[in-house]
Design an enzyme around this catalytic site. Structure first.
Site, PDB file in Angstrom:
ATOM      1  N   ASN A  26     -15.473  -3.945   4.570  1.00 46.81           N
ATOM      2  CA  ASN A  26     -14.723  -4.629   5.617  1.00 46.81           C
ATOM      3  C   ASN A  26     -15.614  -4.388   7.000  1.00 46.81           C
ATOM      4  O   ASN A  26     -16.318  -3.812   6.977  1.00 46.81           O
ATOM      5  CB  ASN A  26     -13.381  -4.595   5.761  1.00 46.81           C
TER       6      ASN A  26
ATOM      7  N   ASP B 280      -7.278  -2.878  -0.064  1.00 43.48           N
ATOM      8  CA  ASP B 280      -6.078  -2.631  -0.608  1.00 43.48           C
ATOM      9  C   ASP B 280      -6.583  -2.861  -2.092  1.00 43.48           C
ATOM     10  O   ASP B 280      -5.526  -2.525  -3.103  1.00 43.48           O
ATOM     11  CB  ASP B 280      -5.150  -4.111  -0.265  1.00 43.48           C
TER      12      ASP B 280
ATOM     13  N   LYS C  30     -27.033  -1.580 -11.971  1.00 45.88           N
ATOM     14  CA  LYS C  30     -26.838  -2.837 -11.342  1.00 45.88           C
ATOM     15  C   LYS C  30     -26.905  -3.981 -12.369  1.00 45.88           C
ATOM     16  O   LYS C  30     -27.437  -4.338 -13.022  1.00 45.88           O
ATOM     17  CB  LYS C  30     -28.319  -3.020 -10.517  1.00 45.88           C
TER      18      LYS C  30
ATOM     19  N   PHE D 143      -1.746   2.286  11.560  1.00 40.05           N
ATOM     20  CA  PHE D 143      -2.524   1.006  12.334  1.00 40.05           C
ATOM     21  C   PHE D 143      -1.934  -0.278  11.483  1.00 40.05           C
ATOM     22  O   PHE D 143      -2.231  -0.238  10.406  1.00 40.05           O
ATOM     23  CB  PHE D 143      -3.889   1.180  12.289  1.00 40.05           C
TER      24      PHE D 143
ATOM     25  N   LYS E 139       6.657  -2.280   8.441  1.00 38.75           N
ATOM     26  CA  LYS E 139       5.674  -1.069   7.817  1.00 38.75           C
ATOM     27  C   LYS E 139       6.172   0.125   8.557  1.00 38.75           C
ATOM     28  O   LYS E 139       6.229   1.145   7.605  1.00 38.75           O
ATOM     29  CB  LYS E 139       4.220  -1.378   8.337  1.00 38.75           C
TER      30      LYS E 139
ATOM     31  N   LYS F 256       6.900   2.432   5.257  1.00 42.92           N
ATOM     32  CA  LYS F 256       5.967   3.763   5.257  1.00 42.92           C
ATOM     33  C   LYS F 256       6.444   5.111   5.979  1.00 42.92           C
ATOM     34  O   LYS F 256       5.870   5.981   5.904  1.00 42.92           O
ATOM     35  CB  LYS F 256       4.362   3.461   5.695  1.00 42.92           C
TER      36      LYS F 256
HETATM   37  O1  C5P Z   1       0.288  -2.458   4.973  1.00 39.83           O
HETATM   38  P1  C5P Z   1      -1.104  -2.298   5.663  1.00 39.83           P
HETATM   39  O2  C5P Z   1      -2.326  -2.133   4.747  1.00 39.83           O
HETATM   40  O3  C5P Z   1      -1.267  -3.532   6.596  1.00 39.83           O
HETATM   41  O4  C5P Z   1      -0.943  -1.084   6.391  1.00 39.83           O
HETATM   42  C1  C5P Z   1      -1.735  -0.559   7.388  1.00 39.83           C
HETATM   43  C2  C5P Z   1      -1.820   0.949   7.298  1.00 39.83           C
HETATM   44  O5  C5P Z   1      -1.806   1.308   6.177  1.00 39.83           O
HETATM   45  C3  C5P Z   1      -3.166   1.324   8.147  1.00 39.83           C
HETATM   46  O6  C5P Z   1      -2.560   2.675   8.801  1.00 39.83           O
HETATM   47  C4  C5P Z   1      -4.035   1.848   7.049  1.00 39.83           C
HETATM   48  O7  C5P Z   1      -4.832   2.770   7.238  1.00 39.83           O
HETATM   49  C5  C5P Z   1      -2.826   2.204   5.979  1.00 39.83           C
HETATM   50  N1  C5P Z   1      -3.485   1.943   4.458  1.00 39.83           N
HETATM   51  C6  C5P Z   1      -3.480   2.867   3.434  1.00 39.83           C
HETATM   52  N2  C5P Z   1      -3.678   2.739   2.167  1.00 39.83           N
HETATM   53  C7  C5P Z   1      -4.152   1.383   1.858  1.00 39.83           C
HETATM   54  C8  C5P Z   1      -4.112   0.362   2.811  1.00 39.83           C
HETATM   55  C9  C5P Z   1      -3.675   0.837   4.086  1.00 39.83           C
HETATM   56  O8  C5P Z   1      -3.126   4.188   3.945  1.00 39.83           O
HETATM   57  N3  C5P Z   1      -4.446   1.208   0.469  1.00 39.83           N
END
Ligand code: C5P
Length: 395
Positions: free
Chosen positions: A208, A277, A287, A320, A334, A338
């Site tokens: 990304n 994600d 490869k 974040f 969130k 979380k």
């Molecule tokens: O739910 P979302 O992905 O938008 O949340 C973003 C936050 O969650 C960020 O702080 C990111 O570093 C964390 N995150 C995580 N593990 C993931 C996806 C996002 O810890 N798989």
């Protein structure tokens, strides 16, 4: 460094030429700089050069005609917010450590109440001489800040410890040491940064646009506020900040493992990384060959932050969220789901905010519903405010 009054003392070593670049960089950062040289330093670089670069007349002798009453030695020593000696010879180190004030520079150092920063540079034997080492220890004990010299090729033809570090490194050290505070002393803060890389095969990955700049600025700020700082980062173009312990990871799974290893013993986790994600279900061991259209099968990654929220005891958790719509509404959800102390929400569709730029416009969304909005700021300034907000959270 904006608006800061800095006296740069230059002593008579061959590395004096590097001090020209150092002064120039200090001014670019917004500091007002006055240069004081020893007689010996003027044999390497002329006062005229430093006069032009600093924009002020240079003082050398105690008895030169006074150009301006303000450059009198006590007045200048009082004017300074910081006094830094670049390079510092064994001679000036010995003089300061033993209370000798026999020229303008050594007299000012004795007269100033500003913090003094010393960047030793000399031949290895002189540096390692127990007398120099004892003098440096005396200065440390009195609260002087001493920069570690580099090792490498020296002007005298030998190789070893005693090189003056590059001007950019001296600026980083000076900035870090001058601004260091103790709000987070005794605490371990873990910061994640960068965008994860989810391998497709040994040479390709899904990534990304995260540059890591925000996370690195946060790690730098946490260290500056006295925290033992662990930066868990994907590979980036950025230099590891001063005073920060770095661990490199690639995928979300590796990042989770690295976070798990340090989470129980930390006081705060700041998840600034852009964690993918999803990952590829079956990574190809070799490869992949070019072929007609094909489909990548993706499987959900662990949510590192969410799992940390479930297992946290006393740890502070900061997340974040980069959003392009319904910023605050999504942020609130969130924070709840979380179990965060606060979430840093930014609208990445706004100009100057988010990925790969040096600025950010964020709001802090707290667990109790409070929202703190910040204007568009440099990522360094945003990081500073986030770390202050962390230090202000109730224990
Ligand atoms: O739910 P979302 O992905 O938008 O949340 C973003 C936050 O969650 C960020 O702080 C990111 O570093 C964390 N995150 C995580 N593990 C993931 C996806 C996002 O810890 N798989």
């Amino acid at each position: 460094m904006k608006g800061m009054h800095v006296i740069v003392g230059v002593t008579g070593g061959i590395a004096a030429y590097k001090a020209v670049d150092f002064v120039s960089r200090l001014r670019k950062q917004g500091a007002e700089v006055q240069v004081v040289m020893t007689e010996h330093a003027t044999k390497f670089v002329t006062p005229l050069t430093f006069g032009e670069i600093s924009g002020h007349p240079v003082s050398v002798s105690m008895f030169q005609e006074v150009i301006n009453w303000d450059v009198e030695h006590i007045a200048l020593a009082t004017w300074a917010d910081a006094y830094i000696i670049v390079p510092a010879t064994a001679n000036i180190i010995g003089k300061i450590a033993n209370g000798i004030a026999d020229d303008m520079l050594s007299t000012q150092v004795m007269a100033t109440k500003a913090p003094v920063f010393i960047c030793p540079a000399m031949n290895t034997n002189m540096y390692e001489n127990p007398i120099t080492q004892r003098n440096l220890q005396t200065l440390r004990d009195y609260g002087y800040h001493i920069m570690e010299p580099d090792s490498g090729h020296l002007a005298c033809g030998t190789s070893g410890k005693g090189r003056l570090p590059d001007p950019a490194a001296i600026i980083d050290w000076f900035d870090f040491t001058y601004h260091k505070s103790q709000e987070l002393a005794g605490q371990t803060v873990v910061v994640t940064a960068g965008g994860t890389q989810e391998a497709i095969d040994p040479v390709r990955y899904i990534g990304n646009r995260s540059s890591g700049k925000m996370g690195y600025a946060l790690a730098a700020a946490a260290a500056r506020h006295g925290a033992h700082t662990i930066l868990i980062t994907t590979p980036t173009q950025l230099a590891i900040p001063m005073g920060v312990q770095a661990v490199t990871v690639h995928s979300a799974k590796e990042m989770k493992q690295a976070v798990d290893e340090v989470f129980d013993d930390c006081q705060a986790l700041i998840m600034a990384a852009a964690v993918a994600d999803y990952r590829v279900r079956n990574q190809a061991p070799q490869k992949l060959k070019k072929q007609e259209d094909f489909t990548l099968d993706l499987v959900k990654n662990p949510d590192i932050l969410k799992e940390a929220g479930q297992r946290k005891q006393k740890q502070k958790l900061i997340g974040f969220a980069a959003e392009t719509e319904h910023l605050i509404e999504n942020a609130r959800k969130k924070v709840d789901s979380k179990h965060l102390d606060f979430l840093v929400a930014n609208d990445v569709s706004q100009q100057g905010s988010g990925f790969n730029v040096d600025t950010n416009q964020v709001s802090l969304v707290y667990a109790d519903g409070t929202i703190k909005e910040f204007p568009l700021l440099s990522k360094k300034e945003v990081a500073e405010r986030i770390i202050i907000a962390l230090s202000e959270l109730k224990k």
